[in-house]
Design a protein around this motif. Structure first.
Motif, PDB file in Angstrom:
ATOM      1  N   PHE A 203      -5.720   2.220   3.013  1.00  0.00           N
ATOM      2  CA  PHE A 203      -4.595   1.684   2.261  1.00  0.00           C
ATOM      3  C   PHE A 203      -4.553   0.158   2.327  1.00  0.00           C
ATOM      4  N   GLN A 204      -5.002  -0.424   3.432  1.00  0.00           N
ATOM      5  CA  GLN A 204      -5.089  -1.886   3.506  1.00  0.00           C
ATOM      6  C   GLN A 204      -6.091  -2.418   2.492  1.00  0.00           C
ATOM      7  N   HIS A 274      -0.521   7.370  -2.287  1.00  0.00           N
ATOM      8  CA  HIS A 274       0.224   6.647  -3.321  1.00  0.00           C
ATOM      9  C   HIS A 274      -0.267   5.218  -3.502  1.00  0.00           C
ATOM     10  N   VAL A 275      -0.757   4.575  -2.430  1.00  0.00           N
ATOM     11  CA  VAL A 275      -1.227   3.188  -2.552  1.00  0.00           C
ATOM     12  C   VAL A 275      -2.390   3.115  -3.534  1.00  0.00           C
ATOM     13  N   ILE A 276      -3.271   4.090  -3.491  1.00  0.00           N
ATOM     14  CA  ILE A 276      -4.408   4.125  -4.419  1.00  0.00           C
ATOM     15  C   ILE A 276      -3.921   4.350  -5.842  1.00  0.00           C
ATOM     16  N   ALA A 330       5.282   7.818 -10.604  1.00  0.00           N
ATOM     17  CA  ALA A 330       5.463   7.019  -9.385  1.00  0.00           C
ATOM     18  C   ALA A 330       6.790   7.281  -8.694  1.00  0.00           C
ATOM     19  N   ALA A 331       7.414   8.424  -8.966  1.00  0.00           N
ATOM     20  CA  ALA A 331       8.630   8.826  -8.255  1.00  0.00           C
ATOM     21  C   ALA A 331       8.220   9.776  -7.130  1.00  0.00           C
ATOM     22  N   PHE A 332       7.492   9.249  -6.168  1.00  0.00           N
ATOM     23  CA  PHE A 332       6.898  10.097  -5.138  1.00  0.00           C
ATOM     24  C   PHE A 332       7.952  10.790  -4.278  1.00  0.00           C
ATOM     25  N   LEU A 512      12.578   8.305   2.926  1.00  0.00           N
ATOM     26  CA  LEU A 512      11.161   8.173   2.605  1.00  0.00           C
ATOM     27  C   LEU A 512      10.806   6.775   2.101  1.00  0.00           C
ATOM     28  N   GLY A 513      11.799   5.942   1.886  1.00  0.00           N
ATOM     29  CA  GLY A 513      11.557   4.614   1.342  1.00  0.00           C
ATOM     30  C   GLY A 513      10.506   3.808   2.066  1.00  0.00           C
ATOM     31  N   PRO A 514      10.528   3.741   3.419  1.00  0.00           N
ATOM     32  CA  PRO A 514       9.506   2.943   4.110  1.00  0.00           C
ATOM     33  C   PRO A 514       8.073   3.378   3.831  1.00  0.00           C
ATOM     34  N   VAL A 515       7.864   4.645   3.508  1.00  0.00           N
ATOM     35  CA  VAL A 515       6.506   5.119   3.216  1.00  0.00           C
ATOM     36  C   VAL A 515       6.045   4.621   1.854  1.00  0.00           C
TER      37      VAL A 515
END
Length: 680
Positions: A203-204, A274-276, A330-332, A512-515
């Motif tokens: 993810f980085q 999700h980052v990808i 994108a509403a994970f 879940l926001g921080p994720v």
């Protein structure tokens, strides 16, 4: 330094239970088998609760490395477990609902043969699913991913003496392997370009790359390949065909695998990645389109099915489509919210369907039911709660999660929202159709000493076919208690995600926001329909409505109207005017037949893929390679060996003059060779 929580115990405990029942279960009593299975699964749930209680004091994400695993140059992957807000939700859902299904199975499977095998497989499935959820890298996730595929094959084909069950297990296994091929290639690309499969480092690397708006680059390729793997596991078009056939397994298996856990693995994997996907809008759009089409396609099939479990199977496919739609816009967190509520009400629906099947002697055809609410009131009441929840009746869990998805879909594109609302209407219609056909009116099944065709292996605990009407009875308490608990969760489970438009603060989204917000880029959504202007740039989660609370409430009203319209139409057709559906089916003729036969997709796949592979294997591999090459080579070798041995046998005549002649000939050959080499 944060102390270890011993996360490894959560998956290992069910594995111990599986090992005990698998190796010595044949020699144990049924009570001992149940005690082992429930105790270790319950201990895993207790450990998950312990992690939840300690969660606020942890440094998130919390990583625990169990042991080194693979070292190859700069690449390394460890046996390491990882917990954050997302994996905690999955942990509680998998262990909690899994424990309830284990308890329910005691009553449902008590008189079945292979009792110890069943609970061994259930515990084994829990081990692999929890490994998938807790994995800190894609490689360990893939081990769990493949493991749940193996466990599902064993559970779906539990009644392996039935051809249909054995074929369903093989079909699930093979179709999932097709999807897993895409997942594997995605992992190879990560290794090649990132040099790692650890979530944090992948993810980085992905976060440092630019958004691929104009071109389809590396992240788009990885995202699309991950989508292929997710489509196989979570039964999306075109790899959904295994899930309806998987209803050949025992009903608790349907509840565990096809409602709460295995089929949601694809949704979890996309949300975890999700980052990808946030940096690959094209891949994200494909996820949304596939999810939208799957939701509508499966819902249309569900309206014409008559097998109670097949209706729920296509309902599961449709609801998974909703989850993919949420992830695709994108509403994970909305997708994971629906994943959780779906585990409650769909698990309840499958278990209640099992209670109905248990009551009527194994019958699954709803046309042979009716009037059962008087005989099995607890099953009826709990199933009604689950039906209202999945239909989106206000106040129940499914209402909040589905409404959140529809609103986020509208923010991305009105086309997604429109298909979602139509699907919500169809969902309400076919679910209340199921309720009216099963519980309302008069009993339409066997009332005399005629046999009922059973689509499951008969269980001695169930009433015989001749007793199907007069012997209809409520399920035992060990089956009803899980129904009651899931009914309670289906009522209250959605209240932790009440949106601001309804006076709440959507605590689930904030949890879940921080994720999902930590690395979210400002992505310009690419989901606008033709002729429509794309919404302005925005982050992917926790968005406040750009058009106001009133607009959101209006759209909520539309979705509620769709649910109530489906209820009204089902009541009209299957309670007030029960002869009308047959006339409509006759009028539609070919169209109705196509829907009832699932658009002949299985037949199409058989023609295009299955038969050519089977026939090709027979003619090329069997007749060509096996008989023409391998057998012929071995046969010819045997003949040649026999001829050579016959020739050599004649040299051993026992005649001294013959032996002297051979010695002289040999000496002459040696002398000639020496002379020839000496003159060179």
């Amino acid at each position: 330094m944060t102390p270890d929580l011993h996360l490894w115990l959560i998956p290992v405990l069910p594995l111990i239970g599986a090992a005990i029942n698998g190796f010595v279960g044949r020699r144990l009593t049924r009570q001992a088998i149940v005690t082992v299975a429930i105790a270790f699964c319950g201990a895993s749930f207790a450990m998950a609760l312990y992690v939840a209680l300690r969660f606020s004091g942890l440094a998130i994400p919390h990583l625990e490395t169990l042991a080194p695993w693979i070292r190859a140059g700069s690449f390394q992957a460890d046996f390491a477990f990882y917990v954050d807000q997302l994996s905690l939700v999955m942990l509680l859902v998998v262990t909690g609902v899994g424990l309830l299904i284990h308890i329910y199975s005691i009553g449902y499977m008590w008189e079945e043969g292979g009792f110890y095998r069943f609970f061994c497989y259930l515990n084994l499935f829990m081990f692999f699913m929890l490994t998938l959820v807790l994995a800190s890298n894609y490689l360990l996730m893939f081990i769990g991913w493949e493991g749940v595929g193996l466990a599902s094959y064993l559970l779906i084909g539990f009644w392996f003496t039935k051809d249909s069950a054995a074929s369903a297990g093989k079909k699930a296994f093979i179709v999932n392997r097709i999807g897993d091929f895409g997942f594997l290639i995605a992992l190879f690309l990560m290794i090649k370009h990132f040099g790692t499969l650890n979530f944090d480092r992948v993810f980085q690397f992905a976060a440092s790359m630019s958004v691929e708006n104009a071109t389809a680059g590396l992240l788009t390729a990885i995202g699309l390949l991950l989508m292929v793997g997710a489509a196989g596991k979570s039964a999306q078009i075109p790899l959904y065909v295994w899930l309806p056939d998987a209803m050949e397994g025992p009903t608790p298996v349907s509840a565990l695998i096809h409602a709460a856990t295995m089929v949601t693995a694809g949704v979890y994997m996309i949300a975890r990645s999700h980052v990808i996907f946030e940096r690959a809008p094209t891949a994200l759009m494909v996820v949304a389109i596939i999810g939208t089409l799957t939701a509508l396609f499966a819902a249309t099939i569900g309206i014409a099915q008559t097998d109670i479990k097949k209706v729920l199977a296509y309902s599961t496919i449709s609801q998974l489509g909703y989850m993919f739609l949420a992830c695709g816009v994108a509403a994970f967190s909305a997708g994971i919210f629906h994943l959780m509520t779906h585990a409650f009400f769909k698990g309840l629906l499958f278990l209640a369907a099992g209670s109905v099947i248990h009551a009527v002697g194994g019958e699954q055809d709803m046309r042979k039911m009716g009037g059962l609410w008087r005989k099995i009131p607890w099953t009826w009441a709990t199933m009604l709660i689950a039906t209202c929840a999945i239909a989106g009746i206000p106040g129940l869990s499914g209402f909040f999660s589905k409404d959140e998805i529809l609103w986020r879909a509208y923010q991305a594109s009105w086309a997604y929202w429109l298909v979602g609302v139509v699907t919500a209407f169809l969902t309400s219609f076919y679910m209340f159709r199921l309720m009216y056909m099963t519980f309302a009116g008069e009993y339409r099944g066997v009332t005399s000493d005629h046999s009922i065709v059973q689509e499951q292996a008969p269980a001695r605990s169930r009433p015989s076919a001749a007793q199907a009407h007069h012997g209809i009875h409520e399920s035992p308490r060990v089956m009803l208690i899980p129904l009651a608990i899931l009914a309670f969760l289906s009522i209250v489970g959605g209240w932790i995600g009440v949106p601001g438009s309804l006076g709440g603060s959507n605590r689930f989204d904030r949890f879940l926001g921080p994720v999902f917000r930590a690395t979210a880029p400002a992505v310009k959504p690419q989901h606008a329909a033709p002729g429509e202007t794309a919404p302005p740039e925005q982050t992917t989660e926790g968005l406040e409505s750009h058009t106001g609370r009133g607009t959101e409430l209006a759209f909520t009203g539309i979705s509620v109207f769709a649910a109530l319209l489906g209820l009204y139409l089902a009541r009209l057709l299957y309670l007030r005017r029960p002869a009308l559906p047959e006339r409509i089916a006759a009028a539609l003729n070919g169209l109705y037949a196509a829907v009832a036969n699932k658009y002949y997709v299985d037949e199409l796949y058989a023609t295009l893929f299955v038969h050519p592979v089977v026939e090709g294997s027979k003619h090329i591999l069997w007749h060509g390679m096996d008989q023409g090459v391998i057998d012929a080579t071995l046969d010819n070798s045997a003949d040649a060996t026999r001829h050579v041995s016959d020739s050599l046998r004649h040299m051993q005549s026992g005649n001294l003059r013959s032996y002297a002649g051979w010695v002289a000939a040999g000496a002459a050959v040696v002398i000639a060779y020496m002379v020839w080499t000496g003159t060179r």
